[in-house]
Design a protein around this motif. Structure first.
Motif, PDB file in Angstrom:
ATOM      1  N   PHE A 239       0.825  -1.204   0.000  1.00  0.00           N
ATOM      2  CA  PHE A 239       0.000   0.000   0.000  1.00  0.00           C
ATOM      3  C   PHE A 239       0.863   1.259   0.000  1.00  0.00           C
ATOM      4  O   PHE A 239       0.568   2.230  -0.703  1.00  0.00           O
ATOM      5  CB  PHE A 239      -0.939   0.004   1.215  1.00  0.00           C
ATOM      6  N   ALA A 240       1.922   1.245   0.801  1.00  0.00           N
ATOM      7  CA  ALA A 240       2.816   2.407   0.865  1.00  0.00           C
ATOM      8  C   ALA A 240       3.507   2.634  -0.474  1.00  0.00           C
ATOM      9  O   ALA A 240       3.649   3.776  -0.929  1.00  0.00           O
ATOM     10  CB  ALA A 240       3.857   2.213   1.973  1.00  0.00           C
ATOM     11  N   LEU A 241       3.939   1.549  -1.118  1.00  0.00           N
ATOM     12  CA  LEU A 241       4.600   1.649  -2.420  1.00  0.00           C
ATOM     13  C   LEU A 241       3.658   2.237  -3.465  1.00  0.00           C
ATOM     14  O   LEU A 241       4.019   3.168  -4.199  1.00  0.00           O
ATOM     15  CB  LEU A 241       5.077   0.268  -2.871  1.00  0.00           C
ATOM     16  N   ILE A 242       2.435   1.709  -3.537  1.00  0.00           N
ATOM     17  CA  ILE A 242       1.456   2.195  -4.515  1.00  0.00           C
ATOM     18  C   ILE A 242       1.092   3.647  -4.238  1.00  0.00           C
ATOM     19  O   ILE A 242       0.999   4.482  -5.152  1.00  0.00           O
ATOM     20  CB  ILE A 242       0.199   1.311  -4.490  1.00  0.00           C
ATOM     21  N   LEU A 243       0.896   3.970  -2.964  1.00  0.00           N
ATOM     22  CA  LEU A 243       0.530   5.332  -2.580  1.00  0.00           C
ATOM     23  C   LEU A 243       1.642   6.311  -2.911  1.00  0.00           C
ATOM     24  O   LEU A 243       1.396   7.407  -3.446  1.00  0.00           O
ATOM     25  CB  LEU A 243       0.214   5.376  -1.079  1.00  0.00           C
ATOM     26  N   PHE A 244       2.877   5.925  -2.631  1.00  0.00           N
ATOM     27  CA  PHE A 244       4.004   6.822  -2.878  1.00  0.00           C
ATOM     28  C   PHE A 244       4.219   7.042  -4.368  1.00  0.00           C
ATOM     29  O   PHE A 244       4.436   8.180  -4.807  1.00  0.00           O
ATOM     30  CB  PHE A 244       5.276   6.259  -2.242  1.00  0.00           C
ATOM     31  N   ILE A 245       4.172   5.976  -5.159  1.00  0.00           N
ATOM     32  CA  ILE A 245       4.358   6.114  -6.602  1.00  0.00           C
ATOM     33  C   ILE A 245       3.243   6.958  -7.210  1.00  0.00           C
ATOM     34  O   ILE A 245       3.489   7.814  -8.071  1.00  0.00           O
ATOM     35  CB  ILE A 245       4.419   4.727  -7.277  1.00  0.00           C
ATOM     36  N   SER A 246       2.006   6.733  -6.753  1.00  0.00           N
ATOM     37  CA  SER A 246       0.878   7.525  -7.262  1.00  0.00           C
ATOM     38  C   SER A 246       1.067   9.002  -6.944  1.00  0.00           C
ATOM     39  O   SER A 246       0.823   9.874  -7.794  1.00  0.00           O
ATOM     40  CB  SER A 246      -0.431   7.024  -6.649  1.00  0.00           C
ATOM     41  N   ALA A 247       1.527   9.288  -5.730  1.00  0.00           N
ATOM     42  CA  ALA A 247       1.752  10.676  -5.335  1.00  0.00           C
ATOM     43  C   ALA A 247       2.886  11.292  -6.144  1.00  0.00           C
ATOM     44  O   ALA A 247       2.819  12.462  -6.541  1.00  0.00           O
ATOM     45  CB  ALA A 247       2.056  10.751  -3.841  1.00  0.00           C
ATOM     46  N   ALA A 248       3.938  10.508  -6.397  1.00  0.00           N
ATOM     47  CA  ALA A 248       5.067  11.011  -7.176  1.00  0.00           C
ATOM     48  C   ALA A 248       4.647  11.345  -8.602  1.00  0.00           C
ATOM     49  O   ALA A 248       5.105  12.331  -9.189  1.00  0.00           O
ATOM     50  CB  ALA A 248       6.196   9.975  -7.191  1.00  0.00           C
ATOM     51  N   ILE A 249       3.741  10.536  -9.159  1.00  0.00           N
ATOM     52  CA  ILE A 249       3.250  10.797 -10.510  1.00  0.00           C
ATOM     53  C   ILE A 249       2.434  12.090 -10.547  1.00  0.00           C
ATOM     54  O   ILE A 249       2.548  12.891 -11.478  1.00  0.00           O
ATOM     55  CB  ILE A 249       2.410   9.606 -11.020  1.00  0.00           C
ATOM     56  N   THR A 250       1.602  12.306  -9.521  1.00  0.00           N
ATOM     57  CA  THR A 250       0.807  13.539  -9.488  1.00  0.00           C
ATOM     58  C   THR A 250       1.692  14.768  -9.350  1.00  0.00           C
ATOM     59  O   THR A 250       1.304  15.864  -9.774  1.00  0.00           O
ATOM     60  CB  THR A 250      -0.207  13.532  -8.330  1.00  0.00           C
ATOM     61  N   ASP A 251       2.894  14.603  -8.784  1.00  0.00           N
ATOM     62  CA  ASP A 251       3.824  15.726  -8.671  1.00  0.00           C
ATOM     63  C   ASP A 251       4.185  16.254 -10.055  1.00  0.00           C
ATOM     64  O   ASP A 251       4.337  17.469 -10.257  1.00  0.00           O
ATOM     65  CB  ASP A 251       5.084  15.282  -7.925  1.00  0.00           C
ATOM     66  N   TYR A 252       4.329  15.346 -11.008  1.00  0.00           N
ATOM     67  CA  TYR A 252       4.614  15.763 -12.390  1.00  0.00           C
ATOM     68  C   TYR A 252       3.351  16.270 -13.079  1.00  0.00           C
ATOM     69  O   TYR A 252       3.364  17.303 -13.757  1.00  0.00           O
ATOM     70  CB  TYR A 252       5.198  14.588 -13.177  1.00  0.00           C
ATOM     71  N   ILE A 253       2.235  15.556 -12.861  1.00  0.00           N
ATOM     72  CA  ILE A 253       1.002  15.884 -13.575  1.00  0.00           C
ATOM     73  C   ILE A 253       0.467  17.254 -13.188  1.00  0.00           C
ATOM     74  O   ILE A 253       0.081  18.051 -14.055  1.00  0.00           O
ATOM     75  CB  ILE A 253      -0.071  14.806 -13.321  1.00  0.00           C
ATOM     76  N   ASP A 254       0.441  17.564 -11.868  1.00  0.00           N
ATOM     77  CA  ASP A 254      -0.156  18.842 -11.469  1.00  0.00           C
ATOM     78  C   ASP A 254       0.656  20.027 -11.986  1.00  0.00           C
ATOM     79  O   ASP A 254       0.091  21.046 -12.398  1.00  0.00           O
ATOM     80  CB  ASP A 254      -0.369  18.926  -9.953  1.00  0.00           C
ATOM     81  N   GLY A 255       1.986  19.900 -12.007  1.00  0.00           N
ATOM     82  CA  GLY A 255       2.810  20.973 -12.546  1.00  0.00           C
ATOM     83  C   GLY A 255       2.611  21.139 -14.046  1.00  0.00           C
ATOM     84  O   GLY A 255       2.533  22.260 -14.560  1.00  0.00           O
ATOM     85  N   TYR A 256       2.514  20.005 -14.748  1.00  0.00           N
ATOM     86  CA  TYR A 256       2.319  20.040 -16.200  1.00  0.00           C
ATOM     87  C   TYR A 256       0.973  20.678 -16.554  1.00  0.00           C
ATOM     88  O   TYR A 256       0.890  21.540 -17.436  1.00  0.00           O
ATOM     89  CB  TYR A 256       2.396  18.625 -16.755  1.00  0.00           C
TER      90      TYR A 256
END
Length: 222
Positions: free
Chosen positions: A35-52
């Protein structure tokens, strides 16, 4: 306060940060690691998406500019705390994690002290690289936790059942255990070295910010 899609994604990432620690309080391992792995990767992806999206849709706001670095730091700090606290590799991770946490606190304090002048300390490409390196290293280390507890192994050895299987001489068991051990060791060592790379980039970016802030830290001559 403007609730654009990029801002909503940033707030979701900010709220996800403490949930990484909560996973280890309410779930047994390896489910907590998954769960932590999936949550962290998902959050890391949104870091790129929200800026873009903010740039493409011209929805850059003061709220987003304020929350984005806070969300990034919260994700990294809490994830490192969990990894150091729960990983069997923690003795090897304490020092790079300390360097990263020290830099984040130092730069945050520097920005707070400079106040309005802190706006001149823009995010550099080096800072973006260090954030990327941190996210990748932490993701790999969470994956190592999945290997470690899903297969019942630790970085420093195997449990009694696995030793018995190996001693029994059953080829299929030995081969299976070899692949499991290889995956666990590979992710552990790669994650550790990636974290050291992230720590080095973190210290370099901190030194870069300090050098740029030095002109604003000089006392005025009477």
């Amino acid at each position: 306060m403007t609730w654009t899609v990029p801002n909503i994604l940033t707030v979701m990432r900010l709220l996800a940060a403490p949930m990484i620690a909560v996973m280890f309080l309410y779930f047994t391992r390896p489910y907590a690691d998954w769960f932590a792995l999936i949550l962290f990767i998902s959050a890391a992806i949104t870091d790129y998406i929200d800026g873009y999206l903010a740039r493409e849709w011209k929805q850059e706001t003061k709220l987003g500019a304020m929350l984005d670095p806070i969300a990034d730091k919260a994700m990294v700090v809490i994830a490192l705390m969990v990894i150091v606290g729960y990983s069997s590799m923690s003795p090897w991770l304490v020092l790079p994690a300390t360097f990263i946490l020290f830099r984040e606190v130092f730069v945050s304090g520097l920005r707070e002290f400079l106040g309005d002048v802190a706006g001149t300390l823009k995010v550099t490409k080096l800072a973006k690289w260090k954030t990327t390196a941190q996210m990748v290293a932490i993701s790999v280390l969470f994956a190592q936790g999945v290997f470690e507890h899903y297969f019942g192994m630790s970085v420093y050895g195997m449990d009694e059942a696995m030793v018995a299987d190996i001693l029994s001489g059953r080829e299929e068991d030995v081969l299976g255990l070899w692949w499991k051990a290889a995956g666990m060791v590979w992710t552990g060592h790669v994650g550790m070295w990636l974290l050291w790379v992230a720590a080095a980039l973190t210290l370099l970016s901190g030194a870069d910010y300090l050098s740029k802030a030095m002109p604003h830290l000089k006392d005025e001559k009477p």
